[in-house]
Design an enzyme around this catalytic site. Structure first.
Site, PDB file in Angstrom:
ATOM      1  N   ARG A   1       0.795  -1.217   0.000  1.00  0.00           N
ATOM      2  CA  ARG A   1       0.000   0.000   0.000  1.00  0.00           C
ATOM      3  C   ARG A   1       0.834   1.276   0.000  1.00  0.00           C
ATOM      4  O   ARG A   1       0.585   2.194  -0.787  1.00  0.00           O
ATOM      5  CB  ARG A   1      -0.921   0.062   1.237  1.00  0.00           C
ATOM      6  CG  ARG A   1      -2.241  -0.609   1.070  1.00  0.00           C
ATOM      7  CD  ARG A   1      -2.652  -1.205   2.383  1.00  0.00           C
ATOM      8  NE  ARG A   1      -1.686  -2.221   2.750  1.00  0.00           N
ATOM      9  CZ  ARG A   1      -1.739  -3.465   2.277  1.00  0.00           C
ATOM     10  NH1 ARG A   1      -2.716  -3.844   1.528  1.00  0.00           N
ATOM     11  NH2 ARG A   1      -0.788  -4.340   2.576  1.00  0.00           N
ATOM     12  N   THR A   2       1.789   1.370   0.907  1.00  0.00           N
ATOM     13  CA  THR A   2       2.457   2.666   1.081  1.00  0.00           C
ATOM     14  C   THR A   2       3.264   3.028  -0.164  1.00  0.00           C
ATOM     15  O   THR A   2       3.147   4.139  -0.692  1.00  0.00           O
ATOM     16  CB  THR A   2       3.354   2.628   2.328  1.00  0.00           C
ATOM     17  OG1 THR A   2       2.600   2.112   3.415  1.00  0.00           O
ATOM     18  CG2 THR A   2       3.868   4.013   2.672  1.00  0.00           C
TER      19      THR A   2
ATOM     20  N   LYS B   1      25.617  -3.270  -0.858  1.00  0.00           N
ATOM     21  CA  LYS B   1      27.095  -3.201  -0.913  1.00  0.00           C
ATOM     22  C   LYS B   1      27.642  -2.431   0.275  1.00  0.00           C
ATOM     23  O   LYS B   1      28.834  -2.175   0.363  1.00  0.00           O
ATOM     24  CB  LYS B   1      27.529  -2.500  -2.204  1.00  0.00           C
ATOM     25  CG  LYS B   1      27.019  -3.133  -3.474  1.00  0.00           C
ATOM     26  CD  LYS B   1      27.448  -2.257  -4.663  1.00  0.00           C
ATOM     27  CE  LYS B   1      26.483  -2.420  -5.809  1.00  0.00           C
ATOM     28  NZ  LYS B   1      26.599  -1.312  -6.770  1.00  0.00           N
TER      29      LYS B   1
ATOM     30  N   ARG C   1      11.003   3.931   3.489  1.00  0.00           N
ATOM     31  CA  ARG C   1      10.669   2.943   4.534  1.00  0.00           C
ATOM     32  C   ARG C   1      11.947   2.200   4.887  1.00  0.00           C
ATOM     33  O   ARG C   1      12.715   1.803   3.998  1.00  0.00           O
ATOM     34  CB  ARG C   1       9.619   1.953   4.047  1.00  0.00           C
ATOM     35  CG  ARG C   1       9.431   0.786   5.019  1.00  0.00           C
ATOM     36  CD  ARG C   1       8.242  -0.051   4.698  1.00  0.00           C
ATOM     37  NE  ARG C   1       7.017   0.688   4.976  1.00  0.00           N
ATOM     38  CZ  ARG C   1       5.790   0.146   4.900  1.00  0.00           C
ATOM     39  NH1 ARG C   1       5.655  -1.133   4.556  1.00  0.00           N
ATOM     40  NH2 ARG C   1       4.722   0.859   5.168  1.00  0.00           N
TER      41      ARG C   1
ATOM     42  N   HIS D   1       4.686   5.733  11.618  1.00  0.00           N
ATOM     43  CA  HIS D   1       4.198   5.609  10.233  1.00  0.00           C
ATOM     44  C   HIS D   1       3.250   6.797   9.993  1.00  0.00           C
ATOM     45  O   HIS D   1       2.028   6.648   9.916  1.00  0.00           O
ATOM     46  CB  HIS D   1       3.459   4.282  10.076  1.00  0.00           C
ATOM     47  CG  HIS D   1       3.224   3.850   8.665  1.00  0.00           C
ATOM     48  ND1 HIS D   1       3.327   4.701   7.577  1.00  0.00           N
ATOM     49  CD2 HIS D   1       2.873   2.628   8.152  1.00  0.00           C
ATOM     50  CE1 HIS D   1       3.046   4.015   6.470  1.00  0.00           C
ATOM     51  NE2 HIS D   1       2.776   2.761   6.787  1.00  0.00           N
TER      52      HIS D   1
END
Ligand code: CP
Length: 313
Positions: A51-52, A80, A101, A129
């Site tokens: 969703r986000t 890396k 995120r 959030h």
């Protein structure tokens, strides 16, 4: 440079303005379809999302902008060993705004220190959030006409559920909110949320373990998933994962005006049979995520002030 890392980075007035703009967008989406022409959103997702990430990308595309990014740390140079700070410096050369995120709490805040474009926290570990909170506030506002005066039950994994932490921080800025926290004792709210957010608000609150005992009191029932990815051992997760399962029988105890919300994804905590109940608003909530992220992008880029203020007055 404005960022949104924590819900409190926006004043209540700024938050309400984003929600008002999102409401207008939801009713007049065409009006906004070219407002971000020439702008680029980067989505940097070090943790899975449906969703986000996709609603951010949909939001920017619906505003006429473009998107780039990665959907896992493995497909970026983080694999890396590149730091969040260096990634933030780089991405500032490529995009006008960033949604990030990360599995580590505080990573988007670090990015904000090194970026020269707005950074939005799209979820950091079990912490915050804030864009889910804007989505939740818009959903309550549209569903009830007001956020003030609600009795809200937050149910499930209140310890690791970052959406709950951010929502509570925002709700205490409204009026006459009553909280009922429903969880097993292992998944109660972190102490800092109770001590630093809930108690200072002066709003009544209770911590209970039975959903059936309290569902009849609620205007909003906010269900959450037990956050498997934040558990230290599988055994505890298996024991707790089905602590609450909302089904027809429990829904029968709720008010006719109850709103059942869930940030999604769900696992077992809401039976599929509940989806057809008109009080289940979690799919509308997900749809609202697009409108609210459109409004947020416009706000952080300063476009709503330049172009849209007249139409909202
Ligand atoms: N609500 C939410 O954050 O969903 P995703 O994990 O799919 O982005």
């Amino acid at each position: 440079m404005r960022h949104l890392i924590n819900p409190l980075d926006f004043t209540k007035e700024e938050t309400d303005k984003v929600i008002k703009l999102a409401e207008d967008i939801s009713q007049n989406i065409e009006k906004y379809s070219h407002t971000c022409a020439g702008k680029i959103l980067a989505t940097l997702f070090y943790e899975p999302s449906t969703r986000t990430r996709l609603s951010f990308e949909s939001a920017m595309m619906r505003l006429g902008g473009q998107v780039l990014g990665f959907s896992s740390a493995q497909s970026s140079s983080a694999s890396k060993g590149e730091s969040v700070a260096d990634t933030a410096r780089m991405i500032s050369c490529y995009a006008d705004i960033v949604a990030m995120r990360h599995y580590k709490e505080g990573a988007p805040a670090v990015a904000a220190k090194f970026a020269s474009v707005p950074i939005v926290n799209a979820g950091d570990g079990g912490h915050q959030h804030p864009t889910q909170t804007l989505t939740d506030l818009l959903t309550i506002q549209k569903g009830r006409g007001s956020i003030d005066g609600i009795t809200i039950g937050l149910c499930g994994d209140l310890r690791f559920g970052r959406t709950v932490h951010s929502l509570i921080q925002s709700l205490v800025r409204y009026q006459n909110v009553r909280f009922i926290f429903i969880s097993p004792k292992e998944l109660t709210l972190p102490d800092y949320i109770i001590e630093e957010v809930v108690k200072p608000s002066g709003f009544p609150y209770r911590e209970v373990s039975s959903m059936e005992d309290v569902i009849g009191e609620l205007d909003v029932l906010y269900m959450t998933r037990v956050q498997k990815e934040r558990f230290f051992n599988e055994e505890d997760y298996v024991r707790l994962k089905d602590s609450y399962i909302l089904d027809h029988k429990k829904m029968a105890l709720g008010k006719d005006s109850l709103m059942v919300m869930h940030p999604l994804p769900r696992v077992n905590e809401i039976a599929v049979e509940v989806d057809k109940d008109p009080r289940a608003v979690y799919f509308k909530q997900a749809q609202n995520g697009v409108y609210v992220r459109m409004a947020l992008i416009l706000s952080l880029l300063g476009i709503e002030n330049e172009i849209l203020e007249d139409s909202l007055c």
